[in-house]
Scaffold this active site. Structure first.
Site, PDB file in Angstrom:
ATOM      1  N   ALA A  66       0.876  -1.182   0.000  1.00  0.00           N
ATOM      2  CA  ALA A  66       0.000   0.000   0.000  1.00  0.00           C
ATOM      3  C   ALA A  66       0.913   1.232   0.000  1.00  0.00           C
ATOM      4  O   ALA A  66       0.847   2.086   0.885  1.00  0.00           O
ATOM      5  CB  ALA A  66      -0.976   0.001   1.176  1.00  0.00           C
ATOM      6  N   HIS A  85       7.263   5.662   1.383  1.00  0.00           N
ATOM      7  CA  HIS A  85       8.029   4.501   0.898  1.00  0.00           C
ATOM      8  C   HIS A  85       8.914   4.898  -0.291  1.00  0.00           C
ATOM      9  O   HIS A  85      10.062   4.475  -0.404  1.00  0.00           O
ATOM     10  CB  HIS A  85       7.079   3.390   0.432  1.00  0.00           C
ATOM     11  CG  HIS A  85       6.177   2.836   1.484  1.00  0.00           C
ATOM     12  ND1 HIS A  85       4.813   3.024   1.464  1.00  0.00           N
ATOM     13  CD2 HIS A  85       6.435   2.083   2.588  1.00  0.00           C
ATOM     14  CE1 HIS A  85       4.259   2.413   2.496  1.00  0.00           C
ATOM     15  NE2 HIS A  85       5.224   1.838   3.205  1.00  0.00           N
ATOM     16  N   GLN A 111       3.653  -9.889  13.095  1.00  0.00           N
ATOM     17  CA  GLN A 111       3.806  -8.618  13.817  1.00  0.00           C
ATOM     18  C   GLN A 111       2.472  -7.963  14.129  1.00  0.00           C
ATOM     19  O   GLN A 111       2.442  -6.863  14.681  1.00  0.00           O
ATOM     20  CB  GLN A 111       4.742  -7.664  13.069  1.00  0.00           C
ATOM     21  CG  GLN A 111       4.156  -7.055  11.817  1.00  0.00           C
ATOM     22  CD  GLN A 111       5.193  -6.237  11.068  1.00  0.00           C
ATOM     23  OE1 GLN A 111       6.140  -6.777  10.506  1.00  0.00           O
ATOM     24  NE2 GLN A 111       5.030  -4.919  11.065  1.00  0.00           N
ATOM     25  N   GLN A 138      11.718   7.223   9.748  1.00  0.00           N
ATOM     26  CA  GLN A 138      11.641   7.712  11.127  1.00  0.00           C
ATOM     27  C   GLN A 138      10.203   7.716  11.648  1.00  0.00           C
ATOM     28  O   GLN A 138       9.967   7.755  12.849  1.00  0.00           O
ATOM     29  CB  GLN A 138      12.207   9.123  11.187  1.00  0.00           C
ATOM     30  CG  GLN A 138      12.358   9.640  12.589  1.00  0.00           C
ATOM     31  CD  GLN A 138      12.542  11.135  12.607  1.00  0.00           C
ATOM     32  OE1 GLN A 138      13.607  11.635  12.301  1.00  0.00           O
ATOM     33  NE2 GLN A 138      11.486  11.848  12.925  1.00  0.00           N
ATOM     34  N   LYS A 139       9.242   7.676  10.730  1.00  0.00           N
ATOM     35  CA  LYS A 139       7.825   7.563  11.098  1.00  0.00           C
ATOM     36  C   LYS A 139       7.629   6.458  12.148  1.00  0.00           C
ATOM     37  O   LYS A 139       6.849   6.588  13.077  1.00  0.00           O
ATOM     38  CB  LYS A 139       7.032   7.275   9.817  1.00  0.00           C
ATOM     39  CG  LYS A 139       5.734   6.544   9.962  1.00  0.00           C
ATOM     40  CD  LYS A 139       4.624   7.482  10.271  1.00  0.00           C
ATOM     41  CE  LYS A 139       3.268   6.871  10.443  1.00  0.00           C
ATOM     42  NZ  LYS A 139       3.126   5.460  10.468  1.00  0.00           N
ATOM     43  N   GLN A 171      10.429   1.272  15.943  1.00  0.00           N
ATOM     44  CA  GLN A 171      10.775   0.146  15.056  1.00  0.00           C
ATOM     45  C   GLN A 171      12.213   0.285  14.548  1.00  0.00           C
ATOM     46  O   GLN A 171      12.942  -0.703  14.458  1.00  0.00           O
ATOM     47  CB  GLN A 171       9.801   0.105  13.885  1.00  0.00           C
ATOM     48  CG  GLN A 171      10.122  -0.949  12.850  1.00  0.00           C
ATOM     49  CD  GLN A 171       9.004  -1.115  11.850  1.00  0.00           C
ATOM     50  OE1 GLN A 171       8.016  -1.760  12.116  1.00  0.00           O
ATOM     51  NE2 GLN A 171       9.160  -0.508  10.698  1.00  0.00           N
ATOM     52  N   ILE A 227       7.716  11.513   5.923  1.00  0.00           N
ATOM     53  CA  ILE A 227       7.059  12.272   4.851  1.00  0.00           C
ATOM     54  C   ILE A 227       5.597  12.491   5.266  1.00  0.00           C
ATOM     55  O   ILE A 227       4.923  11.559   5.717  1.00  0.00           O
ATOM     56  CB  ILE A 227       7.136  11.507   3.513  1.00  0.00           C
ATOM     57  CG1 ILE A 227       8.601  11.179   3.163  1.00  0.00           C
ATOM     58  CG2 ILE A 227       6.465  12.297   2.395  1.00  0.00           C
ATOM     59  CD1 ILE A 227       9.510  12.371   2.979  1.00  0.00           C
ATOM     60  N   MET A 240       2.309  10.295   6.430  1.00  0.00           N
ATOM     61  CA  MET A 240       1.789   9.326   5.463  1.00  0.00           C
ATOM     62  C   MET A 240       1.866   7.920   6.062  1.00  0.00           C
ATOM     63  O   MET A 240       2.833   7.577   6.733  1.00  0.00           O
ATOM     64  CB  MET A 240       2.593   9.396   4.169  1.00  0.00           C
ATOM     65  CG  MET A 240       2.312  10.660   3.417  1.00  0.00           C
ATOM     66  SD  MET A 240       2.970  10.566   1.753  1.00  0.00           S
ATOM     67  CE  MET A 240       2.549  12.215   1.196  1.00  0.00           C
ATOM     68  N   SER A 241       0.823   7.157   5.825  1.00  0.00           N
ATOM     69  CA  SER A 241       0.763   5.798   6.353  1.00  0.00           C
ATOM     70  C   SER A 241      -0.209   4.997   5.501  1.00  0.00           C
ATOM     71  O   SER A 241      -1.227   5.545   5.045  1.00  0.00           O
ATOM     72  CB  SER A 241       0.258   5.836   7.801  1.00  0.00           C
ATOM     73  OG  SER A 241      -0.176   4.560   8.201  1.00  0.00           O
TER      74      SER A 241
HETATM   75  P1  AMP Z   1       5.431  -0.125   6.247  1.00  0.00           P
HETATM   76  O1  AMP Z   1       5.064  -0.498   4.842  1.00  0.00           O
HETATM   77  O2  AMP Z   1       4.433   0.727   6.921  1.00  0.00           O
HETATM   78  O3  AMP Z   1       5.861  -1.329   7.055  1.00  0.00           O
HETATM   79  O4  AMP Z   1       6.730   0.791   6.125  1.00  0.00           O
HETATM   80  C1  AMP Z   1       7.861   0.397   5.395  1.00  0.00           C
HETATM   81  C2  AMP Z   1       8.955   1.396   5.644  1.00  0.00           C
HETATM   82  O5  AMP Z   1       8.511   2.691   5.210  1.00  0.00           O
HETATM   83  C3  AMP Z   1       9.317   1.547   7.129  1.00  0.00           C
HETATM   84  O6  AMP Z   1      10.716   1.726   7.255  1.00  0.00           O
HETATM   85  C4  AMP Z   1       8.559   2.784   7.522  1.00  0.00           C
HETATM   86  O7  AMP Z   1       9.115   3.467   8.635  1.00  0.00           O
HETATM   87  C5  AMP Z   1       8.675   3.617   6.251  1.00  0.00           C
HETATM   88  N1  AMP Z   1       7.627   4.626   6.221  1.00  0.00           N
HETATM   89  C6  AMP Z   1       6.283   4.445   6.383  1.00  0.00           C
HETATM   90  N2  AMP Z   1       5.633   5.628   6.353  1.00  0.00           N
HETATM   91  C7  AMP Z   1       6.579   6.588   6.179  1.00  0.00           C
HETATM   92  C8  AMP Z   1       6.544   8.017   6.081  1.00  0.00           C
HETATM   93  N3  AMP Z   1       5.410   8.708   6.168  1.00  0.00           N
HETATM   94  N4  AMP Z   1       7.716   8.670   5.915  1.00  0.00           N
HETATM   95  C9  AMP Z   1       8.890   7.993   5.842  1.00  0.00           C
HETATM   96  N5  AMP Z   1       8.987   6.645   5.923  1.00  0.00           N
HETATM   97  C10 AMP Z   1       7.854   5.952   6.102  1.00  0.00           C
END
Ligand code: AMP
Length: 283
Positions: free
Chosen positions: A32, A37, A61, A149-150, A154, A177, A185-186
């Site tokens: 997603a 990312h 997890q 860093q979000k 972790q 970001i 962003m998430s």
């Molecule tokens: P995830 O898909 O949520 O497991 O995230 C994968 C990687 O993307 C992890 O290292 C997260 O910390 C990073 N990530 C997720 N959201 C952001 C964001 N808004 N800004 C920077 N890195 C992110």
């Protein structure tokens, strides 16, 4: 972009690249994909000749079955986005590929990190993160691993994993970001209702408010007020904490110079969002 679903094919490819002296960078994700990312991918592209992104929604997890079931899947769009940004390899394993039957599960020594903040509210979460990241690192063997860093805690857990397992990988943590209104962003933002989407920028506003208020001395009052600000906007807050940036021990009286980070996790409706803000203005 090449897509590998099997470890053996991925390993053969990586071996070839490494034998020709190429640097490999790695960005693990749960898909997603969004600009957060993609910034990790771009950073990896600058520093490496081959960049591998993985997409795997890791069941181990998730401490909440519903959260796992509802985790967004936009794989077609993700593949297009990765191709548009010149990703070299997408590793897209299935659950059996990552966790074959009979594979022993390692328990990692994560110390305090496992029991505070996210660790406290999501029991088992960081063991799951450590497991999957360790497995992925053994498969990809990158020179550099790119994290956001979000997910502040972790990042610390993964650094700890690398230290305790003595893995030869460099970690680069990239800034969070955000949307124009400050929302981090998430992938989970996709699940927010239009009404909730209007309210969630309050999370970052609250973190900024705390950062502006914090000064040497007792900070419990500030934390209490910040909690109140979120509750007033209908958030159900798991925690809002000011913690030592280096080990995440909670800070109730700040000396004015120890680096601290403000971290929070809060639900709006049934969507759980996390964010953090390191405090920059040291004495
Ligand atoms: P995830 O898909 O949520 O497991 O995230 C994968 C990687 O993307 C992890 O290292 C997260 O910390 C990073 N990530 C997720 N959201 C952001 C964001 N808004 N800004 C920077 N890195 C992110």
């Amino acid at each position: 972009m090449v897509i590998f679903k099997k470890t053996v094919d991925l390993k053969k490819y990586i071996e070839l690249q490494k034998n020709s002296g190429k640097l490999v960078g790695f960005v693990p994700t749960m898909g997603a994909l969004h600009e957060g990312h993609i910034e990790l991918l771009k950073a990896a592209k600058i520093e490496n000749e081959v960049v591998i992104v993985s997409i795997f929604v890791n069941p181990t997890q998730f401490n909440n079955e519903e959260d796992f079931k509802k985790y967004p899947n936009t794989i077609g769009k993700d593949i297009n986005l990765l191709e548009a940004n010149e990703c070299d390899v997408l590793f897209l394993p299935g659950t059996n590929e990552m966790f074959p039957a009979g594979q022993p599960k390692t328990i990692y020594e994560l110390g305090l990190l496992e029991n505070v903040l996210e660790g406290k509210y999501r029991p088992g979460h960081f063991q799951g993160v450590a497991q999957v990241v360790h497995l992925l690192l053994k498969k990809v063997k990158p020179k550099t691993l790119y994290l956001g860093q979000k997910d502040y805690q972790q990042c610390m857990v993964i650094k700890k994993l690398i230290q305790v397992e003595n893995l030869p990988v460099v970690v680069k943590v990239m800034p969070t970001i955000r949307e124009k209104d400050g929302l981090a962003m998430s992938s989970r933002n996709l699940r927010l209702s239009p009404t909730a989407r209007q309210i969630v920028p309050k999370i970052f506003e609250t973190l900024q408010w705390v950062a502006a208020q914090i000064k040497e001395g007792d900070v419990t009052e500030i934390k209490g007020q910040a909690l109140g600000m979120l509750s007033k906007n209908n958030f159900k807050v798991d925690y809002l904490e000011i913690a030592n940036s280096l080990d995440l021990t909670p800070v109730s009286t700040w000396d004015g110079y120890t680096p601290v980070v403000i971290l929070t996790a809060a639900y709006l409706d049934d969507i759980r969002l996390i964010d953090n803000l390191p405090v920059q203005n040291f004495k």
